[in-house]
Design a protein around this motif. Structure first.
Motif, short mmCIF file in Angstrom:
data_model
loop_
_atom_site.label_atom_id
_atom_site.label_comp_id
_atom_site.label_asym_id
_atom_site.label_seq_id
_atom_site.Cartn_x
_atom_site.Cartn_y
_atom_site.Cartn_z
N ARG A 25 0.87 -1.45 -0.13
CA ARG A 25 -0.16 0.22 0.30
C ARG A 25 1.08 1.08 0.54
O ARG A 25 1.35 1.59 0.80
CB ARG A 25 -0.99 -0.03 1.40
CG ARG A 25 -1.50 1.21 1.08
CD ARG A 25 -2.43 1.58 2.31
NE ARG A 25 -1.75 0.61 3.42
CZ ARG A 25 -1.25 2.12 4.20
NH1 ARG A 25 -2.01 3.02 4.09
NH2 ARG A 25 -0.71 1.75 5.67
N ARG A 82 5.31 8.28 -7.03
CA ARG A 82 4.44 9.08 -5.91
C ARG A 82 4.53 11.11 -6.94
O ARG A 82 5.76 10.91 -8.16
CB ARG A 82 4.83 9.86 -4.42
CG ARG A 82 5.01 8.20 -3.83
CD ARG A 82 5.74 8.43 -3.10
NE ARG A 82 5.44 9.44 -1.62
CZ ARG A 82 4.11 9.17 -1.13
NH1 ARG A 82 3.54 8.03 -0.84
NH2 ARG A 82 3.05 10.00 -0.94
N ASP A 119 4.24 13.52 -5.45
CA ASP A 119 4.05 14.76 -4.37
C ASP A 119 5.25 14.86 -4.40
O ASP A 119 6.53 14.66 -5.14
CB ASP A 119 3.43 14.43 -3.10
CG ASP A 119 3.68 12.94 -2.29
OD1 ASP A 119 4.96 12.39 -2.60
OD2 ASP A 119 3.30 12.68 -1.48
N GLU A 170 0.48 6.92 3.21
CA GLU A 170 -0.15 8.48 3.36
C GLU A 170 1.14 9.46 3.66
O GLU A 170 2.43 8.91 4.95
CB GLU A 170 -1.21 8.53 4.30
CG GLU A 170 -2.04 7.91 3.55
CD GLU A 170 -2.92 7.93 2.63
OE1 GLU A 170 -2.88 9.44 2.09
OE2 GLU A 170 -3.33 7.07 1.73
N LYS A 171 1.49 10.77 3.58
CA LYS A 171 2.32 11.71 4.03
C LYS A 171 1.76 11.90 5.54
O LYS A 171 3.34 11.65 6.13
CB LYS A 171 1.54 13.15 3.98
CG LYS A 171 2.01 12.87 2.31
CD LYS A 171 1.15 14.60 1.93
CE LYS A 171 1.93 15.26 0.56
NZ LYS A 171 1.91 16.47 0.01
N THR A 172 1.24 11.07 6.62
CA THR A 172 0.87 11.15 7.63
C THR A 172 1.81 10.26 8.29
O THR A 172 2.12 10.06 8.96
CB THR A 172 -0.11 11.52 8.36
OG1 THR A 172 -0.91 10.50 7.50
CG2 THR A 172 -1.12 12.68 8.01
N GLU A 173 1.67 8.97 7.41
CA GLU A 173 2.69 8.14 7.89
C GLU A 173 3.62 8.17 7.83
O GLU A 173 5.23 7.60 8.37
CB GLU A 173 2.21 6.68 7.38
CG GLU A 173 0.64 6.46 7.35
CD GLU A 173 -0.06 5.13 5.96
OE1 GLU A 173 -0.28 3.69 6.35
OE2 GLU A 173 0.06 5.23 4.91
#
Length: 372
Positions: free
Chosen positions: A130, A180, A182, A133-136
């Motif tokens: 998976r 990615r 980002d 996410e940015k928080t992860e």
């Protein structure tokens, strides 16, 4: 004999008595759940007794289970393991070697979890990880910093960030596994951001404490990371205060390719990568990759191709390799056999502690009595 190989060197104020180090090597000797077992301590004590200047303990996870390669991957993500890590560091240092702990997140190669994470959802041996996410990502960066601080608290002399073998740091850097869009993907400047953010946070957490880097110079995959980009990344590491760069090539996806299998049978088969990196940085370089003889290792240093030698399976096959080389008894060395079919790797892939098929019969019996 071999004046260059047995000459001292200093890494950020820490004296190394010679140019020999133990390169990290996962053998499955930790206990179930990643604890520091008696077997693990005995193994690293023996490695330190060999006479190398520094022992790098392999692959301690920063985030279990999502960052663990297996259930026997050593854990540095919890204070529950701190006493064991202290025992491990002390055992190495008692035998006269510097102790370094390698910390890691396995990313797409994490097999201790059914749901691995990675920069992008790129298929890996039949599984799709998976995308993080940015928080992860921010959480994992913090986990690296905590693990490094834990290594320092445990009494290790250095910590090494595992950016080799295709693990998470390398997955972000690779154009093959990082798709990615980002600020962590796309250009090399963006793809190297995660590793540099980790290094920044780790250095902030440990202060005046050497931080080294296990460095993937070439994935040996057509669409993977190659020297053109990795050397640029090495420059950035050198500029940001890295203590040393330990150079390697290949990942779990390229190690089994026929041409790489044949290449890996050659002495010093990764030395050219180390030399290519050394020309663009001003920090000590460790070269690894089947340094079977003292003469080859001596010439590599004397000719300026590397600063230090990393011994992994060579040292495991014969922990007296440094002594035998220094004393002119190389004919008595038990060598890692490149034609064994990587029996040790197959053992650990099956979740079993490894032994070397080249060991003499008496040592094999002793190993089985103690550990099987």
């Amino acid at each position: 004999m071999y004046p260059h190989l047995f000459s001292p060197i200093t890494i950020q104020g820490l004296p190394l008595k010679n140019r020999l180090t133990m390169a990290p090597l996962y053998l499955g000797y930790a206990g179930q759940g990643g604890t520091v077992s008696d077997m693990l301590v005995a193994h690293y004590r023996l490695m330190a007794q060999s006479g190398v200047a520094m022992v790098v303990v392999e692959n301690a996870t920063v985030d279990h289970p999502t960052g663990s390669g297996s259930d026997r991957t050593l854990r540095a993500d919890t204070d529950d393991n701190l006493d064991g890590l202290k025992q491990l560091a002390a055992a190495i240092k008692q035998e006269g070697a510097l102790a370094c702990l390698q910390i890691n997140h396995a990313g797409r190669f994490a097999h201790a979890t059914p749901a691995p994470v990675a920069p992008s959802a790129v298929k890996t041996f039949g599984r799709f990880p998976r995308a993080l996410e940015k928080t992860e990502i921010a959480h994992i960066i913090g986990q690296y910093a905590k693990a490094a601080a834990r290594a320092k608290s445990a009494g290790f002399d250095m910590v090494e960030l595992h950016g080799g073998t295709g693990y998470l740091l390398a997955q972000f850097l690779s154009p093959r596994t990082n798709q990615r869009s980002d600020e962590y993907g796309g250009s090399l400047e963006n793809r190297q951001r995660f590793a540099l953010d980790v290094l920044t946070r780790v250095r902030k957490a440990v202060g005046e404490f050497p931080v080294g880097y296990r460095f993937l110079a070439d994935e040996w995959m057509p669409d993977g990371l190659q020297l053109t980009e990795s050397r640029q990344f090495a420059k950035r590491l050198s500029q940001t205060g890295i203590a040393y760069i330990s150079v390697m090539g290949g990942t779990y996806e390229s190690f089994s390719l026929p041409d790489i299998v044949e290449k890996s049978k050659q002495e010093g088969y990764m030395l050219d990568l180390a030399t290519a990196v050394r020309t663009v940085v001003d920090v000590p370089i460790i070269a690894a990759g089947r340094f079977a003889t003292g003469n080859f290792a001596e010439r590599a240093i004397a000719e300026g191709k590397t600063d230090l030698i990393g011994l992994a399976r060579v040292l495991w096959a014969d922990p007296r390799w440094p002594q035998k080389v220094r004393d002119g008894k190389e004919a008595a060395i038990t060598h890692c056999n490149p034609d064994c079919g990587d029996a040790c790797m197959h053992m650990v892939m099956k979740g079993r502690p490894a032994f070397c098929v080249a060991w003499p019969t008496d040592k094999m019996k002793e190993w089985k009595v103690k550990f099987v």
